[in-house]
Design an enzyme around this catalytic site. Structure first.
Site, short mmCIF file in Angstrom:
data_model
loop_
_atom_site.label_atom_id
_atom_site.label_comp_id
_atom_site.label_asym_id
_atom_site.label_seq_id
_atom_site.Cartn_x
_atom_site.Cartn_y
_atom_site.Cartn_z
N HIS A 145 19.45 0.35 1.54
CA HIS A 145 20.78 0.55 0.98
C HIS A 145 21.16 1.96 1.41
O HIS A 145 20.28 2.80 1.63
CB HIS A 145 20.76 0.46 -0.55
N ASP A 195 19.41 4.49 -0.54
CA ASP A 195 17.95 4.58 -0.36
C ASP A 195 17.67 5.69 0.65
O ASP A 195 16.66 6.38 0.58
CB ASP A 195 17.36 3.27 0.22
#
Ligand code: XUL
Ligand code: MN
Length: 344
Positions: free
Chosen positions: A49, A52
């Site tokens: 993501h 992340d």
């Protein structure tokens, strides 16, 4: 034709075990420690993501985000890992309460589009052209809340904006019929592929199939894969398993229905998945009961099951199968498959 299989997962798959009814049961593991275990478990690719890779991205300028993402690229290189894709996380921020691209609030839609541009910047800095869109809140709790025609157009306009923003990227849509919403606008892979046709570059819009999401839509994941392979649109997968129609469980691959898992492996292998660089991604969760020291077994076990099923699939006698098909003796074929899965 046979496939070529390399494995990937996202750092969120090593997690703390919180669920809607209880808090974390394991300590958070920092990103640097997570990427250190990929190779030893047989994984070469990392899915992200946007946050992340750059956790505090909403507090940073576009330049700072790119700079931060480049440091992550260097870490991946240190571990010999490849970034597979980046996905905008459009479901946690207060501005995405009512959806991202389909929010009824113009300022919130603007936020979703800007955030998607930053996701693309991160992908570029990490060195991948793949953007995944899980359209988490692009849907409704009640039908009257949004206009489904306008919502579909808004999602297509968002895709177009992303395709124009960076002509190098390609977008993989991960369909899911529900959760967190009651209904979403892109529930199946047919919807995902159709959406690409509303852009001026359908050749740059493909899909990612998650086993559990197909099952939640009442469909067989291997048939969803077959449909998208026929369209040359299956550019990634999230393999996992799901026990009936309930919350999205992300169980270890094959742990509920081994034959359903076998058929996914078989269709991927028989149609050369991976030969154009596609990854076998796993989107699995450790059971909440799992102690921290062994909370990565869901990943390594899923990979092991994939490889075992691949071995079984490749060991089948195709002449025998073709003869049974020619005779329409599907009962015999059924038994042959079950005996093969039982190892005898
Ligand atoms: C949600 C889901 C996500 C996506 C990535 O159900 O599967 O983890 O795979 O955004
Ligand atoms: Mn997924």
């Amino acid at each position: 034709m046979t496939g070529t299989f390399r494995f990937s997962f996202g750092p969120w798959n090593i997690h703390e075990g919180a669920d809607p009814f209880g808090p974390m049961v394991r300590d958070s593991i920092e990103f640097n420690k997570k990427i250190a275990v990929y190779k030893e478990m047989g994984f070469d690719g990392v899915q992200f993501h946007d946050d992340d890779a750059v956790p505090n991205m909403n507090d940073l300028s576009a330049d700072q985000i790119t700079k931060e993402a480049k440091t992550v690229k260097a870490k991946l290189e240190d571990h010999g890992l490849t970034p597979e894709f980046v996905a905008p996380r459009l479901w946690e921020n207060e501005k995405t309460i009512d959806g991202g691209y389909t929010s009824n609030c113009p300022k919130c839609r603007e936020y979703a589009l800007e955030r998607s541009k930053r996701t693309i910047d991160i992908a570029k800095a990490l060195g991948t052209k793949n953007i995944v869109l899980w359209l988490a809140r692009e849907g409704t709790y009640i039908r009257e809340a949004k206009d489904s025609v306008r919502a579909t157009e808004q999602i297509a306009e968002a895709l177009q904006m992303m395709l124009d923003y960076d002509p190098e990227i390609r977008i993989m849509i991960e369909s899911k019929p529900n959760e967190p919403m009651d209904h979403t606008y892109i529930p199946t892979i047919g919807h995902a592929i159709g959406l690409g046709l509303l852009t001026n570059a359908p050749e740059r819009v493909g899909c990612l199939i998650e086993s559990a999401h197909a099952i939640l839509a009442g469909l067989d994941p291997s048939d969803e894969m077959g449909y998208s392979l026929a369209h040359k649109k299956l550019w990634s997968v999230h393999l996992n398993d799901q026990n009936g129609l309930k919350f999205d469980q992300d169980k270890s691959f094959g742990s509920v229905d081994l034959r359903r898992a076998f058929n996914q492996v078989r269709i991927l292998d028989q149609h050369g998945f991976g030969n154009n660089g596609e990854w076998v991604g796993l989107d699995v969760k450790a059971m909440r009961t799992q102690k921290a020291e062994v909370a990565t077994k869901h990943l390594s076990n899923s990979r092991t099951i994939f490889l075992k099923l691949l071995e079984i699939s490749r060991s089948l006698d195709s002449d025998k199968i073709n003869a049974m098909i020619a005779e329409r003796d599907y009962e015999e074929l059924d038994l042959y498959i079950m005996q093969s899965l039982l190892g005898r």
